[in-house]
Design a protein around this motif. Structure first.
Motif, PDB file in Angstrom:
ATOM      1  N   GLY A   7      -9.095   1.017   2.904  1.00 36.97           N
ATOM      2  CA  GLY A   7     -10.513   0.900   2.604  1.00 36.97           C
ATOM      3  C   GLY A   7     -11.213   2.222   2.338  1.00 36.97           C
ATOM      4  N   GLU A   8     -10.535   3.325   2.634  1.00 38.33           N
ATOM      5  CA  GLU A   8     -11.123   4.642   2.408  1.00 38.33           C
ATOM      6  C   GLU A   8     -10.571   5.254   1.126  1.00 38.33           C
ATOM      7  N   MET A   9     -11.383   6.094   0.495  1.00 35.02           N
ATOM      8  CA  MET A   9     -10.949   6.790  -0.723  1.00 35.02           C
ATOM      9  C   MET A   9     -11.361   8.245  -0.596  1.00 35.02           C
ATOM     10  N   ASN A  10     -10.515   9.130  -1.083  1.00 35.27           N
ATOM     11  CA  ASN A  10     -10.863  10.548  -1.164  1.00 35.27           C
ATOM     12  C   ASN A  10     -10.392  11.066  -2.514  1.00 35.27           C
ATOM     13  N   ASP A  11     -10.769  12.285  -2.834  1.00 36.04           N
ATOM     14  CA  ASP A  11     -10.440  12.845  -4.152  1.00 36.04           C
ATOM     15  C   ASP A  11      -8.937  12.901  -4.402  1.00 36.04           C
ATOM     16  N   THR A  12      -8.181  13.272  -3.389  1.00 33.82           N
ATOM     17  CA  THR A  12      -6.733  13.384  -3.553  1.00 33.82           C
ATOM     18  C   THR A  12      -6.111  12.020  -3.849  1.00 33.82           C
ATOM     19  N   LEU A  13      -6.479  11.026  -3.073  1.00 30.81           N
ATOM     20  CA  LEU A  13      -5.929   9.694  -3.286  1.00 30.81           C
ATOM     21  C   LEU A  13      -6.359   9.132  -4.636  1.00 30.81           C
ATOM     22  N   GLU A  14      -7.610   9.376  -4.993  1.00 29.96           N
ATOM     23  CA  GLU A  14      -8.089   8.922  -6.301  1.00 29.96           C
ATOM     24  C   GLU A  14      -7.269   9.552  -7.428  1.00 29.96           C
ATOM     25  N   ALA A  39      -6.410  -3.717  -3.417  1.00 27.86           N
ATOM     26  CA  ALA A  39      -6.002  -4.119  -2.069  1.00 27.86           C
ATOM     27  C   ALA A  39      -6.331  -3.016  -1.065  1.00 27.86           C
ATOM     28  N   HIS A  40      -6.094  -1.774  -1.457  1.00 28.98           N
ATOM     29  CA  HIS A  40      -6.428  -0.644  -0.577  1.00 28.98           C
ATOM     30  C   HIS A  40      -7.926  -0.616  -0.305  1.00 28.98           C
ATOM     31  N   LEU A  41      -8.725  -0.735  -1.361  1.00 27.26           N
ATOM     32  CA  LEU A  41     -10.183  -0.696  -1.197  1.00 27.26           C
ATOM     33  C   LEU A  41     -10.684  -1.881  -0.376  1.00 27.26           C
ATOM     34  N   ASP A  42      -9.949  -2.996  -0.421  1.00 20.12           N
ATOM     35  CA  ASP A  42     -10.311  -4.180   0.362  1.00 20.12           C
ATOM     36  C   ASP A  42      -9.878  -4.061   1.823  1.00 20.12           C
ATOM     37  N   GLY A  43      -9.233  -2.943   2.156  1.00 26.05           N
ATOM     38  CA  GLY A  43      -8.871  -2.693   3.548  1.00 26.05           C
ATOM     39  C   GLY A  43      -7.458  -3.070   3.930  1.00 26.05           C
ATOM     40  N   HIS A  44      -6.605  -3.388   2.978  1.00 26.54           N
ATOM     41  CA  HIS A  44      -5.219  -3.747   3.267  1.00 26.54           C
ATOM     42  C   HIS A  44      -4.343  -2.493   3.298  1.00 26.54           C
ATOM     43  N   PRO A  45      -3.374  -2.445   4.202  1.00 21.73           N
ATOM     44  CA  PRO A  45      -2.467  -1.291   4.277  1.00 21.73           C
ATOM     45  C   PRO A  45      -1.409  -1.351   3.166  1.00 21.73           C
ATOM     46  N   VAL A  46      -1.606  -0.578   2.114  1.00 13.45           N
ATOM     47  CA  VAL A  46      -0.712  -0.623   0.954  1.00 13.45           C
ATOM     48  C   VAL A  46      -0.117   0.739   0.601  1.00 13.45           C
ATOM     49  N   MET A  47      -0.340   1.731   1.436  1.00 14.04           N
ATOM     50  CA  MET A  47       0.115   3.074   1.086  1.00 14.04           C
ATOM     51  C   MET A  47       1.634   3.154   0.951  1.00 14.04           C
ATOM     52  N   GLY A  48       2.380   2.442   1.772  1.00 17.90           N
ATOM     53  CA  GLY A  48       3.839   2.449   1.637  1.00 17.90           C
ATOM     54  C   GLY A  48       4.268   1.913   0.282  1.00 17.90           C
TER      55      GLY A  48
END
Length: 108
Positions: A7-14, A39-48
């Motif tokens: 659910g969080e965004m930063n410049d690096t991830l963007e 899905a990430h912005l909706d708060g789901h753990p998708v980084m993997g």
């Protein structure tokens, strides 16, 4: 490595999502990145999953780049550099003439 909580965004991830999108070569691949981002912005753990997809995109790009690089001969590179140098020299001469004319300088 910098990451963000679901659910969080930063410049690096963007920027990572932007790179993954740019390296996607089909509408389906682009849609996959968009779905992971949403899905990430909706708060789901998708980084993997994102890291796995991003790695695949980078590896595919590098393999394609290496194939293209390997297909170019030294002679082709030399010819491209020579032609580029000739074009640059012609352009520089035109600019030089315009500047000299504008300043009223003449060849001696």
């Amino acid at each position: 490595a910098e990451t963000a909580l679901p659910g969080e965004m930063n410049d690096t991830l963007e920027s990572h999502f932007t790179v993954a999108d740019l390296l996607s070569t089909s509408p389906e691949e682009k849609a996959e990145i968009a779905e992971i981002l949403q899905a990430h912005l909706d708060g789901h753990p998708v980084m993997g999953k994102f890291k796995s997809v991003m790695t695949e995109r980078v590896n595919n790009f590098l393999a394609s780049f290496n194939d293209a690089f390997d297909s170019i001969s030294d002679e082709e590179v030399r010819n491209i550099l020579i032609r580029g140098g000739e074009k640059a020299n012609e352009q520089a001469n035109l600019v030089d003439k315009r500047v000299r004319d504008a300043l009223g300088l003449t060849d001696f």
